[in-house]
Design an enzyme around this catalytic site. Structure first.
Site, PDB file in Angstrom:
ATOM      1  N   CYS A 260      32.408  40.676  37.987  1.00 48.75           N
ATOM      2  CA  CYS A 260      32.552  41.315  39.305  1.00 48.75           C
ATOM      3  C   CYS A 260      31.416  40.989  40.270  1.00 48.75           C
ATOM      4  O   CYS A 260      31.625  40.289  41.260  1.00 48.75           O
ATOM      5  CB  CYS A 260      32.670  42.818  39.130  1.00 48.75           C
ATOM      6  SG  CYS A 260      34.180  43.267  38.253  1.00 48.75           S
TER       7      CYS A 260
HETATM    8  N1  LIG Z   1      36.354  42.863  33.663  1.00 51.36           N
HETATM    9  C1  LIG Z   1      36.148  43.827  34.521  1.00 51.36           C
HETATM   10  O1  LIG Z   1      35.305  44.694  34.294  1.00 51.36           O
HETATM   11  C2  LIG Z   1      36.947  43.929  35.811  1.00 51.36           C
HETATM   12  C3  LIG Z   1      36.891  45.131  36.536  1.00 51.36           C
HETATM   13  C4  LIG Z   1      37.652  45.252  37.696  1.00 51.36           C
HETATM   14  C5  LIG Z   1      38.411  44.177  38.138  1.00 51.36           C
HETATM   15  N2  LIG Z   1      38.438  43.005  37.437  1.00 51.36           N
HETATM   16  C6  LIG Z   1      39.278  41.930  37.955  1.00 51.36           C
HETATM   17  O2  LIG Z   1      40.465  41.864  37.178  1.00 51.36           O
HETATM   18  C7  LIG Z   1      40.895  40.506  37.048  1.00 51.36           C
HETATM   19  C8  LIG Z   1      40.997  40.130  35.583  1.00 51.36           C
HETATM   20  O3  LIG Z   1      39.713  40.222  34.999  1.00 51.36           O
HETATM   21  P1  LIG Z   1      39.505  40.304  33.424  1.00 51.36           P
HETATM   22  O4  LIG Z   1      38.079  40.682  33.230  1.00 51.36           O
HETATM   23  O5  LIG Z   1      40.566  41.137  32.789  1.00 51.36           O
HETATM   24  O6  LIG Z   1      39.731  38.769  33.020  1.00 51.36           O
HETATM   25  P2  LIG Z   1      39.907  38.170  31.538  1.00 51.36           P
HETATM   26  O7  LIG Z   1      39.447  36.768  31.613  1.00 51.36           O
HETATM   27  O8  LIG Z   1      39.321  39.099  30.527  1.00 51.36           O
HETATM   28  O9  LIG Z   1      41.499  38.209  31.316  1.00 51.36           O
HETATM   29  C9  LIG Z   1      42.375  37.492  32.084  1.00 51.36           C
HETATM   30  C10 LIG Z   1      43.488  36.969  31.195  1.00 51.36           C
HETATM   31  O10 LIG Z   1      44.453  36.328  32.028  1.00 51.36           O
HETATM   32  C11 LIG Z   1      44.997  35.238  31.307  1.00 51.36           C
HETATM   33  N3  LIG Z   1      45.658  34.331  32.241  1.00 51.36           N
HETATM   34  C12 LIG Z   1      45.143  33.420  33.085  1.00 51.36           C
HETATM   35  N4  LIG Z   1      46.113  32.830  33.809  1.00 51.36           N
HETATM   36  C13 LIG Z   1      47.287  33.374  33.404  1.00 51.36           C
HETATM   37  C14 LIG Z   1      48.635  33.185  33.789  1.00 51.36           C
HETATM   38  N5  LIG Z   1      48.965  32.338  34.744  1.00 51.36           N
HETATM   39  N6  LIG Z   1      49.575  33.902  33.148  1.00 51.36           N
HETATM   40  C15 LIG Z   1      49.252  34.783  32.186  1.00 51.36           C
HETATM   41  N7  LIG Z   1      47.988  35.024  31.793  1.00 51.36           N
HETATM   42  C16 LIG Z   1      47.009  34.327  32.407  1.00 51.36           C
HETATM   43  C17 LIG Z   1      43.781  34.639  30.620  1.00 51.36           C
HETATM   44  O11 LIG Z   1      44.180  33.844  29.520  1.00 51.36           O
HETATM   45  C18 LIG Z   1      43.041  35.904  30.192  1.00 51.36           C
HETATM   46  O12 LIG Z   1      43.398  36.331  28.888  1.00 51.36           O
HETATM   47  C19 LIG Z   1      39.881  39.676  37.844  1.00 51.36           C
HETATM   48  O13 LIG Z   1      40.346  39.509  39.143  1.00 51.36           O
HETATM   49  C20 LIG Z   1      38.657  40.572  37.849  1.00 51.36           C
HETATM   50  O14 LIG Z   1      37.829  40.301  38.950  1.00 51.36           O
HETATM   51  C21 LIG Z   1      37.731  42.867  36.274  1.00 51.36           C
END
Ligand SMILES: NC(=O)c1ccc[n+]([C@@H]2O[C@H](COP(=O)([O-])OP(=O)(O)OC[C@H]3O[C@@H](n4cnc5c(N)ncnc54)[C@H](O)[C@@H]3O)[C@@H](O)[C@H]2O)c1
Length: 418
Positions: A260
């Site tokens: 983030c």
């Molecule tokens: N991690 C956090 O604390 C957090 C908090 C708030 C918001 N976010 C936001 O949420 C979003 C996701 O973050 P995250 O930490 O869960 O990421 P992550 O990398 O843990 O998980 C994302 C998943 O999406 C999958 N993926 C990628 N492209 C894909 C597709 N086309 N179809 C299906 N699956 C696909 C990846 O393989 C991965 O497993 C980001 O935008 C992030 O900024 C994250």
């Protein structure tokens, strides 16, 4: 009960999928990562906030189906996009969101709802996701199907605030979409907070993270000056925090990390530059200050060793904590990796201990060790980067020759604080 698809089974998507199963929905956890889906199918959780028991229970309901097969998304009532939104050469990389939207568009039906949760710049839902869904499906957002944005506020490792008890901002591209999005989350969380447009919801998320990023930069820059002025900033922060209004406590650290803070504010500054031709100076300044903290940590450590007539070259240094924050195994963008690079380049004999970060996320050049008496005593310097609760701090204090504490967790003769 609705048929729900959660696209992306990571830190955000997997807890959401579990929550939707608990609420009684039929859930497909769709991800392009075969290893992750294989792990989920056998009940193995790679997200610390999702307990193995919870995952296994979800699997036994037969209402949670992890899948890499796009066809399994067919027939959804509600689909939520939780895929990564990284930076590529300083600019938003929305290729994952685009790919997720393309997958969903093939299976979009009238009256279904698509919700974006991935963090992105204001306008992403309406200008990018909506048109992509419309183009492939031939359906119009707001008329034939519902479209909205609801930012995720998950805070990995936080034991008080979770997905269910943290208020959830919800929005839609029109009133009916807002209604659909809100009613989905009303069934999952304790409180929803409706806002007037998807752009407001997208901006709210970026404001939250930019606020944190800027305030951390403020205390980080102050930490550098306070050390030179010989003033204990931590004591000043404690004193300031006794003010019951108008002040919020932020503390210095070795830099910012995770998915983030190092990324989201740059989505906002990119949008401002792109649309208005202006620099978002606060964001740029905060990036600059926070990006320099790992180098500052190395400088302070170098000076401390120098006082003991030790060069970094050949000194045995034990790093404690490699993830970007306490009590999580998330090592993405962690300042520890820059500090490791710098110390190795200077010839340090580097060891590291972290009970949360999994082996393959740790730089191979660093010797991974257990935190024990021998390791601590043998180190010329122990550097506390991330103050996991699991560390035995009494042991560190008893055995260490010198500790550079970047979190003010320790006190003692041999401890120097950032
Ligand atoms: N991690 C956090 O604390 C957090 C908090 C708030 C918001 N976010 C936001 O949420 C979003 C996701 O973050 P995250 O930490 O869960 O990421 P992550 O990398 O843990 O998980 C994302 C998943 O999406 C999958 N993926 C990628 N492209 C894909 C597709 N086309 N179809 C299906 N699956 C696909 C990846 O393989 C991965 O497993 C980001 O935008 C992030 O900024 C994250």
């Amino acid at each position: 009960m609705a048929r729900v698809v959660v696209v992306g089974q990571g830190y955000v998507g997997l807890p959401l999928a579990m929550c939707a199963v608990e609420a009684g929905h039929d859930v497909v956890g769709f991800d392009v990562d075969h290893d992750r889906i294989t792990a989920l199918r056998v009940g193995s959780s790679y997200v610390e906030d999702v307990a193995v028991d919870v995952l296994r229970e979800a699997l036994t309901t037969n209402r949670f189906r992890p899948s890499t097969e796009p066809r399994d998304c067919a027939g959804f009532d509600v689909a939520v996009i939780t895929v990564p939104t990284p930076l590529r050469e300083g600019a938003p990389d929305l290729s994952y969101v685009e790919s997720a939207a393309r997958t969903l568009a093939r299976f979009l039906r009238p009256d279904a709802t698509v919700i974006v949760e991935s963090t992105s710049y204001p306008g992403t839902t309406e200008e990018l996701v909506g048109p992509m869904l419309a183009e492939v499906s031939g359906l119009t957002p707001g008329e034939d199907f519902f479209l909205g944005y609801s930012p995720e506020r998950i805070d990995p490792g936080n034991r008080v605030w979770d997905l269910i008890n943290t208020p959830k901002v919800v929005s839609g591209v029109d009133a009916r979409s807002l209604c659909a999005v809100r009613s989905f989350y009303d069934g999952l969380v304790k409180q929803t907070v409706p806002v007037g447009s998807t752009r407001e919801a997208e901006l709210a998320k970026l404001l939250e993270n930019t606020f944190r990023h800027v305030n951390i930069a403020l205390v980080n820059e102050l930490a550098v000056f306070a050390a030179d002025l010989g003033i204990n900033l931590w004591a000043a922060i404690d004193a300031a925090a006794t003010k019951p209004f108008g002040f919020m406590r932020f503390t210095p650290g070795p830099g910012v990390g995770g998915h983030c803070l190092p990324i989201d504010p740059s989505y906002l500054s990119w949008r401002v530059r792109r649309s208005l031709g202006q620099n978002f100076r606060f964001v740029e300044l905060a990036n600059d200050v926070n990006d320099h903290m790992p180098d500052y940590v190395v400088r302070r450590l170098t000076l401390a060793l120098n006082r003991r007539k030790l060069p970094v070259n050949g000194s045995r240094i034990l790093l404690l904590g490699l993830s970007y924050k306490a009590n999580t195994g998330d090592a993405r963008e962690s300042p520890a990796s820059v500090i490791i690079d710098r110390l190795l380049a200077l010839g340090a004999d580097l060891r590291a201990s972290d009970p949360h970060v999994v082996e393959h996320h740790v730089d191979k050049r660093v010797t991974r060790v257990e935190l024990n008496q021998e390791e601590v005593a043998a180190a010329d310097a122990v550097v506390l980067l991330t103050d996991h609760d699991a560390f035995d701090y009494d042991l560190v204090i008893k055995a260490a020759q010198f500790v550079f504490d970047c979190r003010r967790r320790l006190t003692g003769q041999q401890v120097e604080t950032l």
